[in-house]
Enzyme design. Structure first.
Site, mmCIF file in Angstrom:
data_model
loop_
_atom_site.group_PDB
_atom_site.id
_atom_site.type_symbol
_atom_site.label_atom_id
_atom_site.label_comp_id
_atom_site.label_asym_id
_atom_site.label_seq_id
_atom_site.Cartn_x
_atom_site.Cartn_y
_atom_site.Cartn_z
ATOM 1 N N ASP A 53 63.402 47.590 14.516
ATOM 2 C CA ASP A 53 63.483 47.120 13.054
ATOM 3 C C ASP A 53 62.362 47.139 12.317
ATOM 4 O O ASP A 53 61.093 46.632 12.901
ATOM 5 C CB ASP A 53 64.474 46.024 13.212
ATOM 6 C CG ASP A 53 65.376 46.180 11.885
ATOM 7 O OD1 ASP A 53 65.215 46.816 10.827
ATOM 8 O OD2 ASP A 53 66.370 45.235 11.997
ATOM 9 N N ASP A 82 72.818 49.363 6.472
ATOM 10 C CA ASP A 82 73.337 47.892 6.829
ATOM 11 C C ASP A 82 74.627 47.767 6.502
ATOM 12 O O ASP A 82 75.132 46.967 7.002
ATOM 13 C CB ASP A 82 72.458 46.970 6.359
ATOM 14 C CG ASP A 82 71.167 46.499 7.222
ATOM 15 O OD1 ASP A 82 71.213 47.034 8.447
ATOM 16 O OD2 ASP A 82 70.304 45.819 6.875
#
Length: 711
Positions: free
Chosen positions: A451, A516
């Site tokens: 990430d 997301d």
């Protein structure tokens, strides 16, 4: 005196590229539908003859692979450089043309007065028809040269291509498409966030008003680069137009010492006369053949269970083991432990950089959880955010100088974290050793979710220099170094969702986290936009919680699952929230996904034109004997009955059995077309030309149809 051909011809299956070498520097003369031997270079050259216009230059400066100020080009130059002398007015003369293969060519142009070399590498992939192109600038002189801009090769556009489709968005709403008319002047998009970005994907499509999903001409452009970038589509006053993409360099970021070179990120481009879906097919073939590794391609993509929206930072070994048991029972094949497992990590405010297992939460380390996950039949994956550091961490307390920063400028607050200076070898060595130690201690870890959750606002390195270029290369190198040390480990590129989704990072990783937002309605448009360049198997797509944590919308499990069904499918929720009926539906569709996974992850995507009320598409296999098609109702239709559904991409001469395979047990207040079509036989011609009347459904309903050829 050098001798080289007047032109170079590159042919793919469906595409030809002709590069004119008769002028001082090479320029693309033709890029489009494959031409036969009946059409010669001389014909094209003569038919392209332009005359002197009033109050204009006698002969227009060419739109060469790198248009140059030294050629008198008054559009955007392909190269901008300067020194203390005359380098700014670089011109150059084509000195060599090398063809290592029938589909590859290298042009070198040299400005002997300024001691600069420009090489253009062009490769037309013979299988996918994707053109890969780079520009390499070399300083042949004795003094340093500052580089402000060195674009990938510039591509002229036909005059009838007069529309630009851009891809924009924001966090949790990436890959939103917008088309508009070309105008006199430049359409320019610039990204300075230090990563590919949510809002400014480095790609665009140029087309005309008649182009749609199944027909018409279009060109796609994508810069395979995960740092800053700039894109330009310009219409010049004399009517010529072109596309130009490259890395956006910060002031003073790139200085070429004597004998040093800079190579632009690769521009990937493709042409289609079969509409937008045809264009996507070219890009998907390229990704599948050239970017996805054989090892990953040959293995079915495991259904994920990701812990993030299920528990966030609330880690407990017994609870996680219970979640793993439930996820495996539902059908998950890989368990990914997300953020919150490492030292001091009780929220997003601390711990980044301290990559050791938190013994307060995991007193016996990760092994008991890994053993349990493996025992219920799932692989184990782990989340890292290597490029970032929390000020509240041992790493930052010991090495505050390891963060990117600029002298005298206060750091902007961003998610309570800073960016590590990966241009510093000590930093990347530390990160490699920390991650490597975890992978060595727990060899059962076969997957990393990598990430990156903040922009690079003060991107100055330890030497005080702008760092985005070297930072991006360092990230690639670190990922590659870890994969070489642990070749069994797959890596996912995530950046708060889709902020690092590009062909550059995909050369080193195996999957991208598309967004997301797990909201199914959001995902329909996000995944549709992403699908212009990326095939289903690399797009992470999860079934999220009943009440979406991003939008607050409550969408049925049937639709949430149907949307995730057409990507690299996963689950991201607390399975304890599921009712018995929801759990059963999720089990059913995951089983269905596994049955059709090979088709979804290898077939040809066929997007259907949108009516504004629904988002529809299909996947068809190579010999057109099997297909899946989805109807996704987003809002109520404008009339009492919805329109017909025209299938596409089938063989008109074949007969197909048509079945509704999702949702199970679909019913409504009155009989519909669904009560008469199931398992009936129809010709491909009838399905595509006549079409199928759609049933009346509630908004937010997804239907999946299966078609199988009648033998």
């Amino acid at each position: 005196m050098s001798h080289h051909p007047n032109f170079v011809l590159l042919n793919g299956q469906h595409t030809s590229v002709v590069v004119d070498c008769s002028n001082k520097t090479p320029a693309i003369l033709y890029f489009g539908k494959k031409i036969s031997s009946k059409t010669t270079y001389d014909m094209m050259k003569q038919l392209s003859t332009r005359q002197e216009a009033k109050c204009s230059v006698v002969v227009e400066a060419p739109i060469s692979l790198s248009p140059l100020m030294g050629e008198g080009f008054t559009g955007a130059p392909g190269i901008e450089i300067f020194d203390n002398n005359i380098a700014w007015s670089i011109g150059g003369t084509l000195t060599s043309v090398t063809q290592p293969s029938a589909n590859q060519v290298i042009f070198e142009s040299i400005d002997s007065l300024r001691n600069l070399s420009v090489k253009h590498h062009l490769t037309l992939d013979p299988h996918s028809d994707v053109l890969s192109a780079t520009t390499q600038l070399t300083n042949l002189g004795n003094n340093a040269v500052n580089v402000n801009w060195c674009a990938a090769p510039t591509i002229p556009m036909p005059l009838h291509i007069d529309q630009i489709m851009s891809f924009e968005g924001r966090w949790s709403n990436e890959f939103q498409r917008k088309s508009f008319d070309m105008f006199l002047g430049s359409f320019v998009r610039e990204n300075r966030k230090g990563k590919t970005s949510h809002d400014n994907f480095p790609g665009m499509v140029m087309h005309n008003k008649l182009t749609h999903e199944q027909g018409g001409e279009c060109y796609g452009f994508h810069l395979g680069w995960s740092g800053n970038h700039k894109m330009r589509a310009e219409l010049l006053a004399e009517g010529r137009s072109y596309a130009q993409l490259g890395e956006l360099l910060m002031p003073g970021e790139l200085v070429l010492a004597p004998n040093e070179s800079y190579t632009s990120p690769t521009l990937y481009s493709a042409y289609s006369n079969q509409g937008f879906s045809g264009l996507s097919h070219h890009f998907h073939q390229f990704v599948r053949q050239s970017l996805i590794t054989d090892k990953v391609r040959q293995k079915p993509r495991p259904v994920h269970y990701n812990t993030w929206e299920g528990i966030y930072f609330d880690h407990d070994v017994a609870v996680l083991q219970s979640l793993a048991t439930q996820a495996a029972d539902i059908g998950a094949e890989r368990f990914v432990l997300d953020d919150g497992w490492f030292k001091g990590r009780r929220g997003d405010f601390a711990g980044l950089g301290d990559w050791t297992v938190d013994r307060d939460i995991y007193p016996n380390g990760l092994q008991p959880l890994i053993d349990h996950v493996n025992s219920v039949g799932m692989e184990f994956g782990l989340w890292f955010e290597p490029e970032m550091v929390n000020p509240d961490s041992d790493l930052y307390r010991n090495h505050p100088e390891w963060a990117l920063q600029t002298a005298g400028n206060e750091q902007l607050k961003f998610r309570k974290q800073l960016v590590l200076d990966m241009t510093n070898p000590a930093v990347t060595d530390y990160l490699f050793n920390a991650i490597n130690d975890i992978l060595v201690e727990y060899p059962q870890i076969v997957y990393i979710k990598w990430d990156m959750n903040r922009d690079l606002n003060h991107a100055g390195n330890f030497a005080g220099k702008p760092a985005v270029h070297q930072q991006t290369l360092a990230a690639y190198t670190l990922i590659e170094r870890l994969k070489q040390a642990h070749p069994h480990v797959e890596i996912e590129s995530c950046s708060s969702g889709g902020a690092r989704v590009d062909y550059g990072v995909l050369r080193y990783t195996d999957r991208v986290w598309t967004s997301d937002s797990n909201d199914a309605l959001d995902r329909l448009t996000i995944q549709r936009g992403c699908s212009f360049f990326f095939p289903a198997e690399v797009m992470g797509a999860h079934v999220g919680p009943r009440d979406c944590h991003i939008t607050g919308r409550n969408i049925s499990i049937a639709m949430r699952a149907a949307v995730a069904f057409f990507g690299h499918m996963g689950i991201e929720m607390d399975p304890r929230e599921l009712t018995d009926d929801e759990r059963q539906q999720l089990q059913q569709i995951i089983k269905l996904h596994k049955q059709h996974r090979q088709l979804i992850h290898s077939g040809k995507l066929v997007r259907l034109n949108s009516d504004g009320d629904s988002i529809n598409f299909g996947i068809v296999n190579a010999d057109q004997s099997q297909a899946l098609f989805a109807y996704n109702s987003v809002k109520e239709t404008q009339r009492t009955n919805p329109p017909k559904y025209h299938f596409a991409g089938l063989d008109a001469d074949k007969d197909y059995t048509l079945s509704l395979v999702w949702p199970a047990g679909f019913s409504f207040y009155s009989p519909s077309v669904l009560s008469v079509i199931d398992k009936q036989t129809y010709s491909g011609e009838a399905l595509m030309t006549f079409g199928m009347q759609l049933p009346i459904t509630f908004p937010q309903t997804s239907l999946i149809f299966e078609l199988n050829q009648v033998k």
